[in-house]
Design a protein around this motif. Sequence first.
Motif, PDB file in Angstrom:
ATOM      1  N   UNK A 222     120.721 -26.245 100.645  1.00 50.23           N
ATOM      2  CA  UNK A 222     119.970 -26.457 100.097  1.00 50.23           C
ATOM      3  C   UNK A 222     118.865 -25.721  99.399  1.00 50.23           C
ATOM      4  N   UNK A 223     118.813 -24.903  98.529  1.00 51.38           N
ATOM      5  CA  UNK A 223     117.900 -24.832  97.788  1.00 51.38           C
ATOM      6  C   UNK A 223     117.262 -24.472  96.416  1.00 51.38           C
ATOM      7  N   UNK A 224     115.284 -24.457  96.065  1.00 52.91           N
ATOM      8  CA  UNK A 224     115.071 -24.316  94.941  1.00 52.91           C
ATOM      9  C   UNK A 224     115.189 -23.889  94.257  1.00 52.91           C
ATOM     10  N   UNK A 225     115.684 -23.976  92.500  1.00 53.99           N
ATOM     11  CA  UNK A 225     115.626 -23.226  91.382  1.00 53.99           C
ATOM     12  C   UNK A 225     115.364 -24.594  90.467  1.00 53.99           C
ATOM     13  N   UNK A 226     114.036 -23.439  90.480  1.00 58.38           N
ATOM     14  CA  UNK A 226     112.908 -24.479  89.744  1.00 58.38           C
ATOM     15  C   UNK A 226     113.555 -24.344  88.019  1.00 58.38           C
ATOM     16  N   UNK A 227     114.257 -23.401  87.386  1.00 55.23           N
ATOM     17  CA  UNK A 227     114.646 -22.734  86.291  1.00 55.23           C
ATOM     18  C   UNK A 227     116.133 -23.658  85.562  1.00 55.23           C
ATOM     19  N   UNK A 228     116.659 -23.633  86.797  1.00 53.31           N
ATOM     20  CA  UNK A 228     117.925 -24.191  86.515  1.00 53.31           C
ATOM     21  C   UNK A 228     119.470 -23.450  86.151  1.00 53.31           C
ATOM     22  N   UNK A 229     118.750 -21.933  86.645  1.00 50.67           N
ATOM     23  CA  UNK A 229     119.334 -20.277  85.818  1.00 50.67           C
ATOM     24  C   UNK A 229     120.649 -20.329  85.961  1.00 50.67           C
ATOM     25  N   UNK A 230     121.298 -20.638  85.443  1.00 44.93           N
ATOM     26  CA  UNK A 230     123.281 -19.914  84.806  1.00 44.93           C
ATOM     27  C   UNK A 230     123.097 -18.945  86.491  1.00 44.93           C
ATOM     28  N   UNK A 231     123.995 -19.147  86.943  1.00 48.51           N
ATOM     29  CA  UNK A 231     124.775 -18.048  87.227  1.00 48.51           C
ATOM     30  C   UNK A 231     126.162 -17.144  87.781  1.00 48.51           C
ATOM     31  N   UNK A 232     126.028 -16.386  87.351  1.00 47.89           N
ATOM     32  CA  UNK A 232     126.674 -15.244  87.276  1.00 47.89           C
ATOM     33  C   UNK A 232     128.182 -15.319  87.963  1.00 47.89           C
ATOM     34  N   UNK A 233     129.107 -16.135  88.385  1.00 45.76           N
ATOM     35  CA  UNK A 233     129.976 -16.333  89.557  1.00 45.76           C
ATOM     36  C   UNK A 233     129.832 -15.284  90.668  1.00 45.76           C
ATOM     37  N   UNK A 234     130.482 -14.217  89.612  1.00 47.89           N
ATOM     38  CA  UNK A 234     130.649 -12.948  90.497  1.00 47.89           C
ATOM     39  C   UNK A 234     129.598 -12.329  91.314  1.00 47.89           C
ATOM     40  N   UNK A 235     128.691 -12.639  91.081  1.00 44.16           N
ATOM     41  CA  UNK A 235     127.099 -12.730  92.305  1.00 44.16           C
ATOM     42  C   UNK A 235     126.670 -13.945  93.071  1.00 44.16           C
ATOM     43  N   UNK A 236     128.259 -15.031  92.791  1.00 41.07           N
ATOM     44  CA  UNK A 236     127.320 -15.946  94.004  1.00 41.07           C
ATOM     45  C   UNK A 236     127.118 -15.811  95.549  1.00 41.07           C
ATOM     46  N   UNK A 237     128.309 -14.478  96.078  1.00 42.50           N
ATOM     47  CA  UNK A 237     128.031 -14.647  97.417  1.00 42.50           C
ATOM     48  C   UNK A 237     127.284 -13.195  97.894  1.00 42.50           C
ATOM     49  N   UNK A 238     126.222 -12.968  97.274  1.00 43.30           N
ATOM     50  CA  UNK A 238     125.057 -11.595  97.359  1.00 43.30           C
ATOM     51  C   UNK A 238     123.822 -13.020  96.797  1.00 43.30           C
ATOM     52  N   UNK A 239     123.945 -14.223  96.416  1.00 38.97           N
ATOM     53  CA  UNK A 239     122.863 -15.247  95.971  1.00 38.97           C
ATOM     54  C   UNK A 239     122.396 -16.005  97.111  1.00 38.97           C
ATOM     55  N   UNK A 240     124.602 -16.383  97.772  1.00 38.46           N
ATOM     56  CA  UNK A 240     123.735 -17.236  99.209  1.00 38.46           C
ATOM     57  C   UNK A 240     123.727 -16.529  99.625  1.00 38.46           C
ATOM     58  N   UNK A 241     124.062 -15.211 100.569  1.00 34.06           N
ATOM     59  CA  UNK A 241     122.607 -14.489 100.993  1.00 34.06           C
ATOM     60  C   UNK A 241     121.845 -14.738 101.191  1.00 34.06           C
ATOM     61  N   UNK A 242     121.541 -14.116  99.988  1.00 37.56           N
ATOM     62  CA  UNK A 242     119.566 -13.728  99.851  1.00 37.56           C
ATOM     63  C   UNK A 242     119.033 -15.762 100.375  1.00 37.56           C
ATOM     64  N   UNK A 243     119.469 -16.167  99.733  1.00 32.58           N
ATOM     65  CA  UNK A 243     118.577 -17.553 100.256  1.00 32.58           C
ATOM     66  C   UNK A 243     119.274 -18.173 101.675  1.00 32.58           C
ATOM     67  N   UNK A 244     119.807 -17.145 102.104  1.00 32.19           N
ATOM     68  CA  UNK A 244     119.989 -18.112 103.738  1.00 32.19           C
ATOM     69  C   UNK A 244     118.957 -16.548 104.813  1.00 32.19           C
ATOM     70  N   UNK A 245     118.518 -16.644 104.152  1.00 35.11           N
ATOM     71  CA  UNK A 245     117.059 -15.169 104.391  1.00 35.11           C
ATOM     72  C   UNK A 245     116.313 -15.188 106.155  1.00 35.11           C
ATOM     73  N   UNK A 246     115.771 -17.210 105.137  1.00 34.93           N
ATOM     74  CA  UNK A 246     115.228 -17.343 106.410  1.00 34.93           C
ATOM     75  C   UNK A 246     115.952 -17.522 107.417  1.00 34.93           C
ATOM     76  N   UNK A 247     117.163 -17.214 108.153  1.00 34.70           N
ATOM     77  CA  UNK A 247     118.028 -18.146 108.890  1.00 34.70           C
ATOM     78  C   UNK A 247     118.081 -17.286 110.210  1.00 34.70           C
TER      79      UNK A 247
END
Length: 374
Positions: A222-247
């Motif tokens: 789960x991640x905080x996405x306050x503006x409910x941004x549109x996610x480019x489908x081609x970047x989803x893997x990169x975006x998910x990796x970024x949000x897991x940096x704290x683990x």
Amino acid sequence: MSAVNKVLIVGGGIGGLCAAIALRRKGIEVDLIELKSEWTVYGVGIIQQSNVVREMARLGVLDGYLDAAYAFEDVAIYGPAGQQLARIPGQRLAGPEYPANVGISRLALHKVLSETALELGARVRLGLSVESLADQGDSVDVLFTDGSRGDYDLVVGADGLFSRVRHLLFGDSYTPRFTGQAVWRYNFPRAPQIDHLANYQSAEGNAGLVPLAGDLMYLFLTSHEPSNPWMDPATLAEQMRQRLQGFTGLIGELRDQISDSSQVVYKPMEVVFVDEPWYRGRVLLIGDAAHATTPHLGQGAGMAIEDAIVLSEELTGDGGVEQQLQRFMARRFERCKYISESSILAGDKEMQHDREFDRIGLVKQMLARTAEPI
């Protein structure tokens, strides 16, 4: 004669299919329509906790998919590096011969539920929804989107978060609300140590690993996405990796293996709760159409399954439709409201970075509440 002999179910998801199965087992005639022309589900998994395992056994479908699932007992909560904070033993509510909890892919579950509904005689039409509903007092006249019509004793809206049936009943009084969070999911080969539901907490979000089969598990975040941004489908893997940096630990190892954006399932969290009776006349809402919540407690689909079973029990009980639906509401409203509010609370506390919030206590309380009979 029963007050309800012929039912239209709008929506062929988990709640709609379980309602079709439950009603057919009670001898009620069922038509089910599904908006999708191809009856598919997205390929990640679902957690069925003890109360859901109990009800799926009562529904007579659990044995049909246990071989395709992963049975487990406990839920463990860990810190971001993998240090165990708590381990909560499971409860075998379905009986000693069944597991406490089950993880299963949505594809495998859909196969069993759809095949069972058809085998029991539910009539299914795809690529179809309702255009209008006219409650005649003793029946409902339904105009379908293909121009055909039907007459039913009861219409059940199991058509999800953006329910057409809810709109026909309540207009714009209840519209989905974005909570500020999103959930990410990705499948992996099952790690040997993931023989239970493993939940990992960090200041930035909440992650977990759910076993689905002997060789399969999925990671959720789960991640905080306050503006409910549109996610480019081609970047989803990169975006998910970024949000897991704290683990770190196992989650950190898996993070670096998230490489295929087409396999990332990303979903903004949106909620709705109909805070009044979920029916008008002979039209009723169940599942997400009435009480869509966040996945923080893993009970969204479970509440829809419970709705379906309670509805089948009440429709074959005494009295007319109004009395039957009043009893249905008496059994479902407070239970579903508790799950909805508690799940949203957990997400709110994540976004607030509230270190004093007792998430473990909330999970234990939820498990105790849902263990109670429906």
